[in-house]
Write a protein that holds these residues in place. Structure first.
Motif, mmCIF file in Angstrom:
data_model
loop_
_atom_site.group_PDB
_atom_site.id
_atom_site.type_symbol
_atom_site.label_atom_id
_atom_site.label_comp_id
_atom_site.label_asym_id
_atom_site.label_seq_id
_atom_site.Cartn_x
_atom_site.Cartn_y
_atom_site.Cartn_z
ATOM 1 N N UNK A 151 0.745 -1.259 -0.034
ATOM 2 C CA UNK A 151 -0.032 0.175 -0.107
ATOM 3 C C UNK A 151 0.793 1.251 0.135
ATOM 4 N N UNK A 152 0.600 2.141 -0.676
ATOM 5 C CA UNK A 152 1.148 3.425 -0.608
ATOM 6 C C UNK A 152 1.144 4.133 0.885
ATOM 7 N N UNK A 153 2.349 4.506 1.010
ATOM 8 C CA UNK A 153 2.375 4.940 2.494
ATOM 9 C C UNK A 153 3.015 6.275 2.405
ATOM 10 N N UNK A 154 2.876 7.212 3.633
ATOM 11 C CA UNK A 154 3.365 8.710 3.499
ATOM 12 C C UNK A 154 4.677 8.654 4.580
ATOM 13 N N UNK A 155 6.000 8.748 3.893
ATOM 14 C CA UNK A 155 7.142 8.770 4.603
ATOM 15 C C UNK A 155 7.203 10.271 5.107
ATOM 16 N N UNK A 156 7.328 10.376 6.704
ATOM 17 C CA UNK A 156 7.458 11.904 6.932
ATOM 18 C C UNK A 156 8.602 12.290 6.420
ATOM 19 N N UNK B 266 10.234 4.559 13.676
ATOM 20 C CA UNK B 266 10.354 5.864 13.830
ATOM 21 C C UNK B 266 9.139 6.471 13.518
ATOM 22 N N UNK B 267 8.368 6.140 12.696
ATOM 23 C CA UNK B 267 6.916 6.604 11.910
ATOM 24 C C UNK B 267 6.021 6.159 13.177
ATOM 25 N N UNK B 268 5.997 5.241 13.989
ATOM 26 C CA UNK B 268 5.430 4.982 15.159
ATOM 27 C C UNK B 268 5.757 5.985 16.248
ATOM 28 N N UNK B 269 6.857 6.201 16.337
ATOM 29 C CA UNK B 269 7.458 7.328 17.358
ATOM 30 C C UNK B 269 6.698 8.735 17.051
ATOM 31 N N UNK C 81 5.901 -4.147 7.828
ATOM 32 C CA UNK C 81 5.453 -2.757 8.200
ATOM 33 C C UNK C 81 5.837 -1.911 7.302
ATOM 34 N N UNK C 82 5.660 -2.153 5.821
ATOM 35 C CA UNK C 82 5.785 -1.390 4.845
ATOM 36 C C UNK C 82 4.620 -0.166 4.907
ATOM 37 N N UNK C 83 3.446 -0.448 5.455
ATOM 38 C CA UNK C 83 2.452 0.540 5.625
ATOM 39 C C UNK C 83 2.786 1.749 6.567
ATOM 40 N N UNK C 84 3.907 1.688 7.334
ATOM 41 C CA UNK C 84 4.569 2.642 8.299
ATOM 42 C C UNK C 84 5.297 3.459 7.562
ATOM 43 N N UNK C 85 5.144 4.005 6.479
ATOM 44 C CA UNK C 85 6.089 5.041 5.969
ATOM 45 C C UNK C 85 7.094 4.571 4.991
ATOM 46 N N UNK C 86 7.045 3.496 4.649
ATOM 47 C CA UNK C 86 8.123 3.011 3.632
ATOM 48 C C UNK C 86 7.716 2.769 2.262
ATOM 49 N N UNK C 87 8.550 3.758 1.268
ATOM 50 C CA UNK C 87 7.909 3.714 -0.034
ATOM 51 C C UNK C 87 7.835 2.152 -0.651
ATOM 52 N N UNK D 245 13.134 -2.374 -0.375
ATOM 53 C CA UNK D 245 12.939 -3.327 0.643
ATOM 54 C C UNK D 245 12.161 -2.781 1.492
ATOM 55 N N UNK D 246 11.607 -3.575 2.390
ATOM 56 C CA UNK D 246 10.424 -3.537 3.329
ATOM 57 C C UNK D 246 10.687 -4.335 4.815
ATOM 58 N N UNK D 247 10.525 -3.916 5.772
ATOM 59 C CA UNK D 247 10.842 -4.659 7.095
ATOM 60 C C UNK D 247 9.629 -5.690 7.327
ATOM 61 N N UNK D 248 9.751 -6.735 7.503
ATOM 62 C CA UNK D 248 8.704 -7.609 7.872
ATOM 63 C C UNK D 248 8.834 -7.909 9.585
ATOM 64 N N UNK D 249 7.837 -8.257 9.925
ATOM 65 C CA UNK D 249 8.042 -8.556 11.528
ATOM 66 C C UNK D 249 7.469 -9.896 11.955
#
Length: 949
Positions: A82-87, A343-346, A266-272, A278-282
């Motif tokens: 999903x497209x996400x917004x990277x601060x 950091x997106x969650x922070x 965790x791609x939805x948490x601000x990752x292009x 690359x995206x971080x899985x949990x």
């Protein structure tokens, strides 16, 4: 001098310094050094056929033109992306900051406290949202995380299930298609039988050890799984859930339902999107499974002064230590992306995530209501962000693409629409307009979103999350910027000094290679978008495959594996598929020399092979006669040899062609581990040594940064006979004619960072890429000779030369009471990260300087090690209170009123004059590893809990 030459900027030593370095080594020319290093019979006779080098400015124009070929549509495809917004504050201060992206895996905890804290935040975020007790510090992607969940549940079966050989694993048909494909690939050789079906019809048979559910399902339907999970528990079947992390802000946490494992991305948490990564899985699970948890866990411990400290717990380098008994072969996590997601969650905190999730959900419910008004049937009754609309797919697709919109079309009568964080009210109205046109009706645009929810109360989230102070303190950009900087200052990265880790190739990650990653023309492409919309990507990826194929001397390349260890696994799976196609599926013996890379045995076991280790001779080379004997003994079942070349001992073995011939003569294939490819490019290659397949570490040889422990890319290059079996993808066709199943979630793996390696090759060109290899060998041999009087080099080639790395023996210092760890920690006081410690030989350090380090930096490093050697000479086994045993020394220590040590503060902090100019202060003293494992704490605890532990 051509100052626009990229090679001039990438390679450290100046031409004017070459003569002095060659004199130190004892050769007349660089050509002589290469002749004495690489065996004659494998050296390339002609230059590589690569494009002419571009200057940095030319490359910027070139990559800009290619980016313009990508069509960035609004993508509502979903399927795990999903497209996400990277601060911007995270983009600027982490993604684009070499203080974060050039750091290494935090094996030296004292100089990695910033990264470790950021990863602890990530683990806490995951544990809170999933409702699980423990989480790791990221995996590669959702599909591989699901496969690791399957493997964990298989490993923790109870005695009865193991005795009765219960091997069935149920996978809900609502699981993402790429995950099902990857699970099929993995299950084949793990002895697991996959059963795919509708969870509502599951019979809870005792034949099953586990199940995997998707939450929400792949097309958006949210099921209440509580009774299903309760029935599984009653039947002693363990449950894994693949969960959309943003949906867990609105939905009941799976942990509350009693599941055993929760995985996702965790791609939805601000990752292009980055065309797939690359995206971080949990990966989150129960405390009782902590010793089976794959990957890395960050834990809280103490330093020698009793201060709180962080370190990697339990699994540190576990695949190197346990080898074929490892829980996984994961070598690369996605640390940089995990740091960004955490950091997106922070930055947003619980209330910010609630607002984002609410907006996504309300956009979906309002859209659904408007489409129903237009006369369309919306199939999903309970959903978070994805609706399924009954409509003529072709008609919708035509009008949608005319308006630069992508949906997903499960069949000819259905349109799936997944709303994301970047979906505005205007975007919702654009979607409505598409369907209005299909229906031939007028639609009134929405003026606001009504706060309608379709999530029943019983499955809504009621439990608080992200209550820790760190998630509730940094709302302004100023505050977050300072928090990020505070953490960065605790870490030693390449922007401070050389990181000479053997086998890890910590070279320059040039700014010109990195800049395109921030371009939305590359960042906002969905991996399952129609390929014609990704023309720029297709050009880059196809050319990169061609370049890597040329460099390795093979016939074809797959970019799909997203770590070196995944590349190993993919290479072995391709060998197995080839042998099966020839009626030789029984071949399952894998020979692995004791000098091979540490992840090799774990990869072989994952591929269903039996590992037989071959001996090393006294000089550290492969014992050819032992290998011949074992190859002949197992010739009827020999599948492969896994060989690292040059060896992990830092030697080009002259018998390599004889070794590969032995394997071929006995029916096997040769897999070459590409960990040390930085010593080969342009001078020799896997094809020349007689290998059949190799993986490459693009995060080593080809300049993708390590990012604190990931991103990584581990493509495989193969000989002609293996080409048909290169891995595929169930959504977008990739791979060979007889492709094995998926190796990673996305068709081209971590496509976004492949731009870096593409840029590296384009700016170096044929001559530059060969020169980089020559200077890597030059720098290693220069260090070897400078240190020769002070440290013994454990192994050398037949003519006395090292390859691109070398091992120095620290075991003799035990008579002084000094261990190799003491040297590693003392190097911190000199401003350096330790080389690779005790691998592949205990009590040694493996040093690899790379071509990017200047002579001045090499000299500083030598001065530090020579000074440490003098300090060793001043100690005795009876003296525990010395400058090495007490290292590293912190600023707190040095500025304390008390100083009761037998040496002065200057010796502790400023052992050499150069240190004064650029002092790096570790934030903690030596950490207590044992305490951390006894008192495992893997989430951000309240301050008072540290004291209790």
């Amino acid at each position: 001098m051509r100052t626009d030459s990229f090679a001039l900027r990438h390679i450290g030593p100046r031409e004017s310094e070459l003569k002095e370095m060659l004199q130190t080594i004892g050769v007349d020319s660089l050509e002589q050094l290469i002749y004495e290093t690489i065996p004659d019979d494998i050296r390339l006779k002609s230059p590589l056929n690569l494009p002419v080098a571009l200057s940095e400015n030319q490359y910027a124009e070139h990559i800009g033109k290619l980016s313009a070929k990508n069509k960035v549509f609004k993508s509502y495809i979903g399927l795990g992306y999903h497209q996400a917004i990277l601060p911007a504050v995270i983009q600027r201060n982490i993604l684009e900051n070499p203080g974060w992206y050039t750091a290494y895996t935090p094996y030296q905890a004292e100089i990695a406290q910033g990264r470790l804290e950021a990863l602890l935040n990530f683990q806490t975020m995951v544990s809170d949202l999933t409702g699980m007790e423990i989480a790791n510090a990221s995996l590669l992607d959702e599909s591989t995380a699901a496969a690791e969940a399957m493997a964990l549940l298989h490993a923790v079966r109870d005695r009865k299930q193991k005795k009765e050989n219960i091997n069935k694993f149920f996978v809900s048909e609502e699981t993402l298609p790429q995950t099902i494909s990857l699970l099929s690939t993995r299950a084949d050789f793990l002895g697991i039988e996959l059963v795919i079906g509708e969870h509502k019809n599951f019979d809870f048979s005792s034949d099953f050890f586990g199940v995997l559910l998707q939450y929400p399902g792949k097309f958006g339907e949210v099921h209440n799984y509580s009774s299903f999970i309760a029935n599984c528990k009653e039947a002693e079947i363990k449950v894994a859930v693949a969960a959309d992390i943003l949906s867990l802000v609105k939905l009941q946490a799976p942990g509350e339902l009693g599941v055993d494992v929760v995985v996702g991305t965790t791609q939805r948490f601000g990752i292009p999107l980055g065309y797939g990564g690359p995206h971080a899985a949990y990966f989150a699970t129960k405390e009782e499974y902590k010793r089976n948890l794959p990957g890395r866990i960050i834990g809280v411990t103490k330093d020698v002064d009793g201060n709180n400290a962080l370190r990697m717990a339990l699994q540190t380098r576990e695949q190197h230590i346990k080898r074929d008994k490892a829980t996984s072969n994961i070598c690369t996590a996605q640390v940089l992306l995990a740091v960004m997601a955490g950091m997106y969650a922070v930055y947003h905190g619980p209330e910010g995530l609630q607002y984002i999730a609410d907006t996504v959900h309300y956009s979906a419910t309002n859209l659904s209501a408007e489409l129903v008004k237009l006369g369309f049937e919306q199939v999903n009754s309970v959903y978070f962000d994805t609706i399924q609309v009954k409509a003529k797919a072709e008609a919708v697709k035509k009008i949608a693409e005319e308006n630069e919109i992508n949906f997903y079309y499960p069949d000819t009568e259905t349109v799936s629409i997944a709303i994301n964080e970047a979906t505005s009210l205007e975007d919702v109205n654009d979607i409505i307009a598409v369907f209005a046109k299909v229906a031939g009706k007028e639609a009134e645009p929405l003026k606001e979103l009504l706060q309608n929810t379709v999530i029943p109360t019983e499955i809504q989230r009621k439990k608080e999350f992200l209550t820790h102070e760190v998630f509730n303190s940094y709302r302004s950009e100023t505050e977050l910027m300072r928090y990020i900087k505070k953490l960065e200052r605790k870490d030693l990265s390449l922007n401070h000094s050389m990181i000479s880790l053997g086998s890890c190739t910590m070279k320059l990650n040039a700014a010109s290679e990195m800049l395109p990653l921030s371009n939305p023309q590359w960042g906002n492409i969905h991996p399952f978008a129609p390929v014609e919309q990704a023309e720029g990507y297709q050009v880059v990826l196809k050319r990169l495959e061609e370049y890597l194929t040329e460099i390795t001397g093979f016939s074809a390349t797959s970019l799909q594996p997203n770590s070196g260890a995944q590349g190993e696994y993919a290479g072995l799976m391709v060998i197995r598929a080839y042998q099966e196609s020839r009626g030789e599926g029984h071949r399952d013996i894998c020979l692995i020399p004791s000098s091979a890379h540490g992840t090799n045995p774990a990869s072989a076991v994952m591929a269903g092979m039996k590992v037989i280790v071959t001996k090393a001779s006294e000089n550290g080379n492969i014992d050819v006669e032992d290998l011949r004997e074992k190859a002949i003994k197992h010739k009827d079942n020999l599948a492969a040899l896994m060989v690292t070349y040059p060896s992990t001992h830092g030697v080009f073995e002259s018998a390599i062609k004889e070794i590969t011939d032995i394997i071929h003569d006995n029916g096997g294939q040769v897999y070459m581990d590409g960990a040390n490819m930085n010593a080969q490019v342009g001078l020799t290659n896997p094809g020349a040594i007689g290998a059949d397949v190799c993986h490459l570490n693009l995060h080593k040889t080809f300049a993708i940064p390590h990012g604190g422990g990931g991103p990584g890319v581990g493509p495989i290059c193969v000989a002609e006979q293996l080409k048909p079996f290169l891995p595929g993808n169930p959504v977008i066709k990739t791979g060979g004619e007889k492709a094995i199943g998926a190796i990673s979630s996305a068709p081209w793996g971590s496509a976004l960072v492949c731009l870096i390696s593409y840029g590296y090759i384009r700016m170096l060109g044929t001559k530059g890429i060969r020169k980089a290899t020559e200077y890597a060998i030059l720098n290693a041999n220069y260090l070897k000779e400078r240190l020769n009087e002070h440290y013994k080099t454990l192994y050398s080639g037949e003519r006395g030369r090292a390859a691109h790395e070398m091992i120095i023996d620290c075991r003799p210092f035990k008579v002084n009471g000094i261990e190799v760890t003491d040297i590693a920690k003392r190097l911190i006081d000199y401003g350096f990260h330790a080389p690779t410690v005790s691998f592949p030989v205990a009590g040694t350090v493996m040093i690899e300087p790379t071509e990017s380090e200047s002579k001045a930096e090499l000299d500083r490093f030598c001065e530090a090690l020579i000074s440490i050697r003098k300090e060793i000479g001043e100690t005795s086994a009876e003296d525990e209170n010395n400058v090495l045993k007490n290292a590293p020394h912190t600023l707190q220590m040095l500025t304390s009123d008390e100083w009761n040590l037998p040496y002065n503060r200057e010796k502790a902090a400023y052992p050499l004059e150069y240190v004064r100019e650029n002092k790096f202060w570790p934030s903690v003293r030596r950490v207590d590893e044992a305490f951390g494992d006894r008192n495992l704490m893997c989430t951000c605890p309240p301050t008072e809990e540290y004291a209790e532990a």
